[in-house]
Design a protein around this motif. Sequence first.
Motif, PDB file in Angstrom:
ATOM      1  N   SER A  68       0.819  -1.214   0.000  1.00  0.00           N
ATOM      2  CA  SER A  68       0.000   0.000   0.000  1.00  0.00           C
ATOM      3  C   SER A  68       0.853   1.264   0.000  1.00  0.00           C
ATOM      4  O   SER A  68       0.471   2.281  -0.594  1.00  0.00           O
ATOM      5  N   ILE A  69       2.009   1.225   0.660  1.00  0.00           N
ATOM      6  CA  ILE A  69       2.912   2.381   0.644  1.00  0.00           C
ATOM      7  C   ILE A  69       3.385   2.656  -0.780  1.00  0.00           C
ATOM      8  O   ILE A  69       3.382   3.800  -1.259  1.00  0.00           O
ATOM      9  N   LEU A  70       3.791   1.606  -1.473  1.00  0.00           N
ATOM     10  CA  LEU A  70       4.235   1.757  -2.863  1.00  0.00           C
ATOM     11  C   LEU A  70       3.083   2.193  -3.767  1.00  0.00           C
ATOM     12  O   LEU A  70       3.279   2.961  -4.715  1.00  0.00           O
ATOM     13  N   ALA A  71       1.877   1.712  -3.479  1.00  0.00           N
ATOM     14  CA  ALA A  71       0.717   2.053  -4.299  1.00  0.00           C
ATOM     15  C   ALA A  71       0.385   3.540  -4.220  1.00  0.00           C
ATOM     16  O   ALA A  71      -0.108   4.128  -5.192  1.00  0.00           O
ATOM     17  N   VAL A  72       0.664   4.158  -3.073  1.00  0.00           N
ATOM     18  CA  VAL A  72       0.442   5.610  -2.934  1.00  0.00           C
ATOM     19  C   VAL A  72       1.307   6.372  -3.929  1.00  0.00           C
ATOM     20  O   VAL A  72       0.839   7.276  -4.627  1.00  0.00           O
ATOM     21  N   GLY A  73       2.585   6.002  -4.001  1.00  0.00           N
ATOM     22  CA  GLY A  73       3.475   6.658  -4.954  1.00  0.00           C
ATOM     23  C   GLY A  73       3.113   6.354  -6.391  1.00  0.00           C
ATOM     24  O   GLY A  73       3.130   7.243  -7.253  1.00  0.00           O
ATOM     25  N   MET A  74       2.746   5.098  -6.654  1.00  0.00           N
ATOM     26  CA  MET A  74       2.372   4.722  -8.020  1.00  0.00           C
ATOM     27  C   MET A  74       1.123   5.453  -8.476  1.00  0.00           C
ATOM     28  O   MET A  74       0.984   5.792  -9.661  1.00  0.00           O
ATOM     29  N   MET A  75       0.202   5.722  -7.553  1.00  0.00           N
ATOM     30  CA  MET A  75      -0.997   6.471  -7.903  1.00  0.00           C
ATOM     31  C   MET A  75      -0.632   7.849  -8.456  1.00  0.00           C
ATOM     32  O   MET A  75      -1.173   8.280  -9.494  1.00  0.00           O
ATOM     33  N   LEU A  76       0.299   8.533  -7.802  1.00  0.00           N
ATOM     34  CA  LEU A  76       0.714   9.853  -8.275  1.00  0.00           C
ATOM     35  C   LEU A  76       1.354   9.766  -9.654  1.00  0.00           C
ATOM     36  O   LEU A  76       1.137  10.627 -10.508  1.00  0.00           O
ATOM     37  N   VAL A  77       2.141   8.709  -9.878  1.00  0.00           N
ATOM     38  CA  VAL A  77       2.773   8.516 -11.182  1.00  0.00           C
ATOM     39  C   VAL A  77       1.729   8.273 -12.256  1.00  0.00           C
ATOM     40  O   VAL A  77       1.763   8.874 -13.341  1.00  0.00           O
ATOM     41  N   LEU A  78       0.776   7.406 -11.986  1.00  0.00           N
ATOM     42  CA  LEU A  78      -0.268   7.089 -12.963  1.00  0.00           C
ATOM     43  C   LEU A  78      -1.157   8.297 -13.238  1.00  0.00           C
ATOM     44  O   LEU A  78      -1.621   8.488 -14.372  1.00  0.00           O
ATOM     45  N   VAL A  79      -1.399   9.104 -12.217  1.00  0.00           N
ATOM     46  CA  VAL A  79      -2.226  10.306 -12.395  1.00  0.00           C
ATOM     47  C   VAL A  79      -1.600  11.245 -13.418  1.00  0.00           C
ATOM     48  O   VAL A  79      -2.307  11.931 -14.168  1.00  0.00           O
ATOM     49  N   THR A  80      -0.268  11.280 -13.480  1.00  0.00           N
ATOM     50  CA  THR A  80       0.423  12.150 -14.451  1.00  0.00           C
ATOM     51  C   THR A  80       0.600  11.466 -15.812  1.00  0.00           C
ATOM     52  O   THR A  80       1.412  11.911 -16.623  1.00  0.00           O
ATOM     53  N   ARG A  81      -0.120  10.373 -16.025  1.00  0.00           N
ATOM     54  CA  ARG A  81      -0.067   9.609 -17.279  1.00  0.00           C
ATOM     55  C   ARG A  81       1.257   8.865 -17.455  1.00  0.00           C
ATOM     56  O   ARG A  81       1.709   8.598 -18.564  1.00  0.00           O
ATOM     57  N   GLY A  82       1.912   8.577 -16.342  1.00  0.00           N
ATOM     58  CA  GLY A  82       3.175   7.861 -16.390  1.00  0.00           C
ATOM     59  C   GLY A  82       3.055   6.454 -15.847  1.00  0.00           C
ATOM     60  O   GLY A  82       1.960   5.956 -15.590  1.00  0.00           O
ATOM     61  N   ILE A  83       4.195   5.814 -15.654  1.00  0.00           N
ATOM     62  CA  ILE A  83       4.266   4.489 -15.054  1.00  0.00           C
ATOM     63  C   ILE A  83       5.697   4.294 -14.572  1.00  0.00           C
ATOM     64  O   ILE A  83       6.629   4.888 -15.123  1.00  0.00           O
ATOM     65  N   ASP A  84       5.866   3.492 -13.543  1.00  0.00           N
ATOM     66  CA  ASP A  84       7.214   3.237 -13.008  1.00  0.00           C
ATOM     67  C   ASP A  84       7.404   1.733 -12.830  1.00  0.00           C
ATOM     68  O   ASP A  84       6.845   1.126 -11.914  1.00  0.00           O
ATOM     69  N   LEU A  85       8.191   1.149 -13.717  1.00  0.00           N
ATOM     70  CA  LEU A  85       8.473  -0.286 -13.663  1.00  0.00           C
ATOM     71  C   LEU A  85       9.732  -0.592 -12.860  1.00  0.00           C
ATOM     72  O   LEU A  85      10.123  -1.754 -12.743  1.00  0.00           O
ATOM     73  N   SER A  86      10.359   0.433 -12.315  1.00  0.00           N
ATOM     74  CA  SER A  86      11.653   0.246 -11.641  1.00  0.00           C
ATOM     75  C   SER A  86      11.543   0.125 -10.131  1.00  0.00           C
ATOM     76  O   SER A  86      12.561  -0.060  -9.456  1.00  0.00           O
ATOM     77  N   ILE A  87      10.337   0.229  -9.569  1.00  0.00           N
ATOM     78  CA  ILE A  87      10.222   0.319  -8.109  1.00  0.00           C
ATOM     79  C   ILE A  87      10.701  -0.947  -7.407  1.00  0.00           C
ATOM     80  O   ILE A  87      11.258  -0.884  -6.314  1.00  0.00           O
ATOM     81  N   GLY A  88      10.495  -2.118  -8.020  1.00  0.00           N
ATOM     82  CA  GLY A  88      10.988  -3.348  -7.415  1.00  0.00           C
ATOM     83  C   GLY A  88      12.500  -3.359  -7.341  1.00  0.00           C
ATOM     84  O   GLY A  88      13.100  -3.763  -6.332  1.00  0.00           O
ATOM     85  N   ALA A  89      13.160  -2.882  -8.406  1.00  0.00           N
ATOM     86  CA  ALA A  89      14.614  -2.821  -8.441  1.00  0.00           C
ATOM     87  C   ALA A  89      15.146  -1.755  -7.484  1.00  0.00           C
ATOM     88  O   ALA A  89      16.179  -1.947  -6.823  1.00  0.00           O
ATOM     89  N   THR A  90      14.455  -0.609  -7.408  1.00  0.00           N
ATOM     90  CA  THR A  90      14.845   0.439  -6.458  1.00  0.00           C
ATOM     91  C   THR A  90      14.736  -0.071  -5.033  1.00  0.00           C
ATOM     92  O   THR A  90      15.607   0.178  -4.191  1.00  0.00           O
ATOM     93  N   LEU A  91      13.659  -0.790  -4.761  1.00  0.00           N
ATOM     94  CA  LEU A  91      13.448  -1.391  -3.444  1.00  0.00           C
ATOM     95  C   LEU A  91      14.601  -2.341  -3.101  1.00  0.00           C
ATOM     96  O   LEU A  91      15.152  -2.306  -1.996  1.00  0.00           O
ATOM     97  N   ALA A  92      14.962  -3.187  -4.064  1.00  0.00           N
ATOM     98  CA  ALA A  92      16.038  -4.159  -3.838  1.00  0.00           C
ATOM     99  C   ALA A  92      17.380  -3.463  -3.613  1.00  0.00           C
ATOM    100  O   ALA A  92      18.154  -3.853  -2.724  1.00  0.00           O
ATOM    101  N   LEU A  93      17.670  -2.435  -4.417  1.00  0.00           N
ATOM    102  CA  LEU A  93      18.935  -1.706  -4.288  1.00  0.00           C
ATOM    103  C   LEU A  93      19.030  -1.019  -2.937  1.00  0.00           C
ATOM    104  O   LEU A  93      20.052  -1.107  -2.241  1.00  0.00           O
ATOM    105  N   SER A  94      17.960  -0.331  -2.547  1.00  0.00           N
ATOM    106  CA  SER A  94      17.932   0.351  -1.260  1.00  0.00           C
ATOM    107  C   SER A  94      18.089  -0.642  -0.119  1.00  0.00           C
ATOM    108  O   SER A  94      18.878  -0.423   0.817  1.00  0.00           O
ATOM    109  N   GLY A  95      17.333  -1.732  -0.194  1.00  0.00           N
ATOM    110  CA  GLY A  95      17.405  -2.742   0.858  1.00  0.00           C
ATOM    111  C   GLY A  95      18.783  -3.355   0.988  1.00  0.00           C
ATOM    112  O   GLY A  95      19.281  -3.583   2.100  1.00  0.00           O
TER     113      GLY A  95
END
Length: 345
Positions: A68-95
């Motif tokens: 749900s935390i990630l979905a909040v950010g993705m909602m903002l991205v989708l609202v701007t007509r975008g998409i982010d396929l990198s969040i899983g990789a960003t999550l892994a890198l940060s972790g």
Amino acid sequence: MQNTVVRQTDSGPRLNEKKSFLANLSKFRELGLLGFILVISVVVQLRNSSFLTIENITDMLTNTAILSILAVGMMLVLVTRGIDLSIGATLALSGMVVAQVVSHNPELNPLLAIVLGIVIGIFCGGIIGSLISALGILPIIATLAAMYIFRGLTFTISDGKWISSYQMSESFLRIGTGSFLGIRYLVVIALIIYAVAYYFINHTRTGRQIYAVGSNPDSAKVSGISETKILLLVYSVMGGLAGLSGVLWVSKFASAQGDTASGYELSVIAACILGGVSIAGGSGKLSGVILGAILLGILDNALPLLNVLPFWQTGIEGFIILFAVIVNTLVKRSVERNNLLRRKI
């Protein structure tokens, strides 16, 4: 002339009486989704009495928090007509980075670990936002490339090795397993994110500008809204939330791996779609996104309790997502049709 006037006068009430059911449904979409969640919960409880126990509900909320935390950010991205396929990789890198820092510095304050994860995520999101806003690269291309780059960096940094629980401090692991007043820290963090996001979306000028950019970029530009700044902000926020989620993920599962959260971005996008966020941009509610994430969490928890085979679990979730997309499309068309008729009248 008089007959024409009569026909126009009579058409108004008739059109109002014949308002599309789907157009009215758009006003109560979240309520319908909540009703669907309640129906599923009752049905599963009747089949397995352990579903609605306090322990199982706590587990479901905890498991859904990161999604749900990630979905909040993705909602903002989708609202701007975008998409982010990198969040899983960003999550892994940060972790992975945070896990390595913690393993070499056991006395590191958990709050500093969280801040480090967020900073890494914002940096990754800022790079993506710059590619999209400044260079005009399509979001799907920019984020797909970033996904491979960040995932490759994760494997390079880790040298293909895992970091397990015995290499992490007890205080760090408590982020994902501890509780405050009986509520898991993960749920508390998620609630804080919801509150901040609600205020930002509904009570700030920038929040309104994000929706303006997604609804009509040309009009937004004429109004003086900087699309470049908005896109950079949105992808940076998405990156920051992904970075935070990386810390939470590693702490919760007590493991950092190169393939952590691989494909998880699809579940996040699915939660947004179930919540009524339009991929075409310009529309989406925080309450719907949260309910969409909860629905996915319930399905992940309930289907195994009903002894549904893993293959069918994936198929059932896919069918529900497809059904939600069809309903959202029909609702949007119906609303647009009714608005067009009103303008003609």
